[in-house]
Design an enzyme around this catalytic site. Structure first.
Site, PDB file in Angstrom:
ATOM      1  N   ASP A  69       0.726  -1.187  -0.044  1.00 21.82           N
ATOM      2  CA  ASP A  69       0.013  -0.060  -0.009  1.00 21.82           C
ATOM      3  C   ASP A  69       0.952   1.240   0.123  1.00 21.82           C
ATOM      4  O   ASP A  69       1.891   1.415   0.749  1.00 21.82           O
ATOM      5  CB  ASP A  69      -0.881  -0.017   1.239  1.00 21.82           C
ATOM      6  CG  ASP A  69      -1.905   0.964   1.360  1.00 21.82           C
ATOM      7  OD1 ASP A  69      -2.514   1.392   0.075  1.00 21.82           O
ATOM      8  OD2 ASP A  69      -2.467   1.313   2.501  1.00 21.82           O
TER       9      ASP A  69
ATOM     10  N   HIS B 287      -9.098   4.755  -2.400  1.00 25.86           N
ATOM     11  CA  HIS B 287      -8.558   5.031  -0.889  1.00 25.86           C
ATOM     12  C   HIS B 287      -9.384   5.690  -0.218  1.00 25.86           C
ATOM     13  O   HIS B 287     -10.140   6.429  -0.354  1.00 25.86           O
ATOM     14  CB  HIS B 287      -7.342   5.726  -1.343  1.00 25.86           C
ATOM     15  CG  HIS B 287      -6.040   4.437  -1.738  1.00 25.86           C
ATOM     16  ND1 HIS B 287      -5.114   4.411  -1.067  1.00 25.86           N
ATOM     17  CD2 HIS B 287      -6.027   4.063  -2.926  1.00 25.86           C
ATOM     18  CE1 HIS B 287      -4.223   3.588  -1.730  1.00 25.86           C
ATOM     19  NE2 HIS B 287      -4.791   3.434  -3.004  1.00 25.86           N
TER      20      HIS B 287
HETATM   21  O1  TD3 Z   1      -4.324   3.269   2.119  1.00 20.41           O
HETATM   22  N1  TD3 Z   1      -5.123   3.257   3.023  1.00 20.41           N
HETATM   23  C1  TD3 Z   1      -4.584   2.959   4.230  1.00 20.41           C
HETATM   24  C2  TD3 Z   1      -3.528   3.591   4.924  1.00 20.41           C
HETATM   25  C3  TD3 Z   1      -3.929   4.939   5.364  1.00 20.41           C
HETATM   26  C4  TD3 Z   1      -3.942   5.251   6.785  1.00 20.41           C
HETATM   27  O2  TD3 Z   1      -5.295   5.134   7.567  1.00 20.41           O
HETATM   28  C5  TD3 Z   1      -6.418   3.660   2.836  1.00 20.41           C
HETATM   29  O3  TD3 Z   1      -6.544   4.362   1.725  1.00 20.41           O
HETATM   30  C6  TD3 Z   1      -7.390   3.367   3.720  1.00 20.41           C
HETATM   31  O4  TD3 Z   1      -7.965   4.555   4.269  1.00 20.41           O
HETATM   32  P1  TD3 Z   1      -8.829   4.661   5.468  1.00 20.41           P
HETATM   33  O5  TD3 Z   1      -8.356   5.753   6.461  1.00 20.41           O
HETATM   34  O6  TD3 Z   1     -10.103   5.352   4.882  1.00 20.41           O
HETATM   35  O7  TD3 Z   1      -9.135   3.280   6.118  1.00 20.41           O
HETATM   36 ZN    ZN Z   2      -4.593   5.009   0.815  1.00 24.23          ZN
END
Ligand code: TD3
Ligand code: ZN
Length: 309
Positions: free
Chosen positions: A82, A211
């Site tokens: 990620d 995301h």
């Molecule tokens: O890439 N990620 C996970 C890492 C981000 C820090 O939380 C995401 O896109 C998930 O985002 P979220 O914060 O809405 O779970």
């Molecule tokens: Zn993200």
């Protein structure tokens, strides 16, 4: 079975649902996610950020993913990097057995993003690994990079088309109003479905990634606060909007914040109800269950990925 996301996304685009990509940091989280996937008969993406890899350590992480795959051979499981910050990190993950990597060049100029993404794509494809790229900027906190809300830049559909053509990336993360973390919206939660539609029209065969897509589940926030936490004003993307995204061509939906909240709520409840508790299993077990229920809810009721295997 350990897989890339290629077949997963092909099926999801054909049938109109999304696959959850859940961030993993430790054994309990991995177990909760894959058990939820197995019980709902859903494909799943486990993803680790570079800071998660530093925390868990690559060898432990990969062995745990391997164990999950052996425990649930019928479940298609992808292991994905990620927000890969640079070529070296992506290469390290590819060489360690990841089946998918993200290279996040969204902080660079359009041309620099293309150059970096192309470099990762060339290496990844030579090893049978797929690549997610990002175009456009999410508001909020992106791991260690902070983007001011006012600088939030939606993905330009025309640029997206050129970007995919020139990089050969396998999937594309877009910015249509989501942001990372527990504070996504001040007022009403709104996503730019008009931009998503135009992107899908221009690149219909490229899986789209969302995301910052946690719901920031109100019940979990309340539970954290009820048992001694202090997380006021948290707000995410409601289930209805995520459902709409899953039906509108989004193939991968990233979730981290909701898992963090579930884990914290579960642990807080035990500590609050039994201050004498000091056996880690006693507070990690309910936390693991709560993560599992949370993931299952998303697969079954929101993303529509259950009963697809
Ligand atoms: O890439 N990620 C996970 C890492 C981000 C820090 O939380 C995401 O896109 C998930 O985002 P979220 O914060 O809405 O779970
Ligand atoms: Zn993200």
């Amino acid at each position: 079975m350990l897989v890339t996301t290629k077949e997963m996304f092909e099926k999801s685009m054909k049938e109109g649902y999304a696959i959850g990509a859940f961030n993993v940091n430790n054994m309990e989280i991995i177990q909760a996610i894959v058990e939820a996937a197995a019980e709902s008969r859903s494909p799943v993406i486990l993803q680790a950020s570079s800071s998660a890899i530093k925390y868990a350590k690559m060898r432990y992480l990969m062995k745990m993913v391997e164990a999950a795959v052996e425990e649930h051979p019928e479940v298609p499981i992808a292991i994905h990097l990620d927000h890969g910050p640079d070529f070296e990190t992506a290469k390290m993950c590819i060489d360690s057995g990841f089946t998918s990597v993200m290279i996040d060049g969204s902080k660079y100029s359009f041309e620099e993003n293309i150059e970096l993404t192309k470099k990762v794509v060339d290496y990844a494809h030579s090893k049978g690994v797929v690549v997610e790229a990002e175009l456009g900027k999410l508001a909020g906190i992106e791991d260690e990079v902070k983007v001011e809300a006012s600088d939030a830049m939606y993905t330009d559909p025309v640029q997206a088309q050129e970007f995919v053509k020139r990089t050969g990336c396998d999937s594309l993360a877009i910015a249509i109003g989501t942001s990372h973390g527990a504070y996504k919206f001040k007022g009403e939660a709104k996503l730019r479905f008009d931009i998503l539609k135009e992107i899908k029209e221009r690149i219909p065969n490229t899986p789209i990634v969302l995301h910052g897509a946690s719901t920031v589940i109100p019940k979990l926030v309340e539970m954290c606060n009820q048992y001694g936490g202090d997380i006021p004003g948290a707000k995410g993307v409601p289930d209805e909007i995520l459902k709409q995204a899953s039906n509108s061509g989004v193939s991968k939906i990233n979730v981290d914040t909701d898992l963090r909240l579930a884990m914290t709520a579960g642990i807080r409840k035990v500590f609050s109800e039994d201050p004498s508790a000091f056996d880690p299993r006693k507070y990690l077990m309910p936390a693991r269950e709560l993560i599992k229920d949370t993931v299952k809810h998303k697969m079954v009721n929101v993303f529509g990925s259950s009963n697809r295997i």
